[in-house]
Design a protein around this motif. Structure first.
Motif, PDB file in Angstrom:
ATOM      1  N   GLN A 191      30.147   2.797  33.285  1.00 19.26           N
ATOM      2  CA  GLN A 191      28.889   2.090  33.037  1.00 19.26           C
ATOM      3  C   GLN A 191      27.899   2.991  32.304  1.00 19.26           C
ATOM      4  OE1 GLN A 191      26.907   1.048  36.683  1.00 19.26           O
ATOM      5  NE2 GLN A 191      25.555  -0.422  35.693  1.00 19.26           N
ATOM      6  N   HIS A 192      27.862   4.254  32.662  1.00 11.23           N
ATOM      7  CA  HIS A 192      26.927   5.187  32.036  1.00 11.23           C
ATOM      8  C   HIS A 192      27.228   5.425  30.556  1.00 11.23           C
ATOM      9  CE1 HIS A 192      25.357   5.912  36.031  1.00 11.23           C
ATOM     10  NE2 HIS A 192      24.367   6.570  35.464  1.00 11.23           N
ATOM     11  N   ALA A 213      34.152   3.722  43.010  1.00 14.09           N
ATOM     12  CA  ALA A 213      32.769   3.459  42.609  1.00 14.09           C
ATOM     13  C   ALA A 213      32.293   4.500  41.602  1.00 14.09           C
ATOM     14  CB  ALA A 213      31.853   3.433  43.828  1.00 14.09           C
ATOM     15  N   ALA A 214      32.702   5.754  41.785  1.00 15.79           N
ATOM     16  CA  ALA A 214      32.328   6.808  40.838  1.00 15.79           C
ATOM     17  C   ALA A 214      32.929   6.536  39.463  1.00 15.79           C
ATOM     18  CB  ALA A 214      32.777   8.171  41.357  1.00 15.79           C
ATOM     19  N   THR A 235      22.690   6.372  45.934  1.00 19.90           N
ATOM     20  CA  THR A 235      24.021   6.716  45.445  1.00 19.90           C
ATOM     21  C   THR A 235      24.434   8.092  45.935  1.00 19.90           C
ATOM     22  OG1 THR A 235      23.714   5.333  43.488  1.00 19.90           O
ATOM     23  CG2 THR A 235      25.424   7.033  43.365  1.00 19.90           C
ATOM     24  N   LYS A 279      17.618   4.285  43.591  1.00 27.31           N
ATOM     25  CA  LYS A 279      19.052   4.080  43.338  1.00 27.31           C
ATOM     26  C   LYS A 279      19.793   5.410  43.310  1.00 27.31           C
ATOM     27  CE  LYS A 279      18.570  -0.179  40.656  1.00 27.31           C
ATOM     28  NZ  LYS A 279      18.719  -0.774  39.310  1.00 27.31           N
ATOM     29  N   LEU A 305      30.907   3.709  37.882  1.00 29.29           N
ATOM     30  CA  LEU A 305      29.590   4.218  37.498  1.00 29.29           C
ATOM     31  C   LEU A 305      29.688   5.064  36.229  1.00 29.29           C
ATOM     32  CD1 LEU A 305      26.602   4.326  38.388  1.00 29.29           C
ATOM     33  CD2 LEU A 305      27.174   6.392  39.665  1.00 29.29           C
TER      34      LEU A 305
END
Length: 141
Positions: free
Chosen positions: A80-81, A73-74, A56, A52, A77
């Motif tokens: 999400q992190h 998307a960044a 990415t 992954k 992400l």
């Protein structure tokens, strides 16, 4: 980041892609060596996590010529992190592990110019991700 930096990063990543499994293993080995406190954030199959990561990176590196295409998307992400326990201060540690991995993977092809290009690329993206996840004040720190 200028067009020359983008070209250097993209060209060098094409050389790393064929050894992506090894590169991911090197990366996580280095990350856990320099920051053992982050290891509990990683659960599950580390080989899959490595795949992954490399996928990415491939998307981001390809998108550097049109950064606006990878920023949504960044942002997602980065947010999400946060749920995984990632903090703004982890980003420089990850960047260091990434640069170390690239240096090992590229060997003699790793030059000061290439290091500067990757540093600029990572700095641009990580700064954006930090500001998206934690606000602009932490991105400036």
């Amino acid at each position: 980041m200028n067009a020359s930096d983008v070209a250097l990063v993209q060209d060098s990543f094409r050389k790393v892609a064929p050894i992506s499994d090894v590169a991911a293993e090197l990366f996580y080995g280095r990350l856990f060596e320099v920051a053992p406190q982050v290891k509990p954030m990683f659960r599950g199959d580390m080989r899959e996590q490595g795949r992954k990561l490399m996928a990415t990176l491939g998307v981001v590196v390809t998108g550097l010529t049109r950064l606006e295409t990878v920023l949504p998307a960044a942002s997602a992400l980065a947010k999400q992190h946060v749920a995984y326990g990632v903090k703004a201060e982890h980003y420089p540690i990850v960047g260091g592990a990434l640069l170390w991995t690239l240096e090992k993977g590229l060997g003699d092809a790793w030059t000061p110019e290439l290091a500067a290009a990757w540093t600029a690329a990572y700095g641009t993206l990580s700064g954006y991700m930090i500001s998206e996840a934690y606000g602009t004040a932490q991105a400036a720190e």
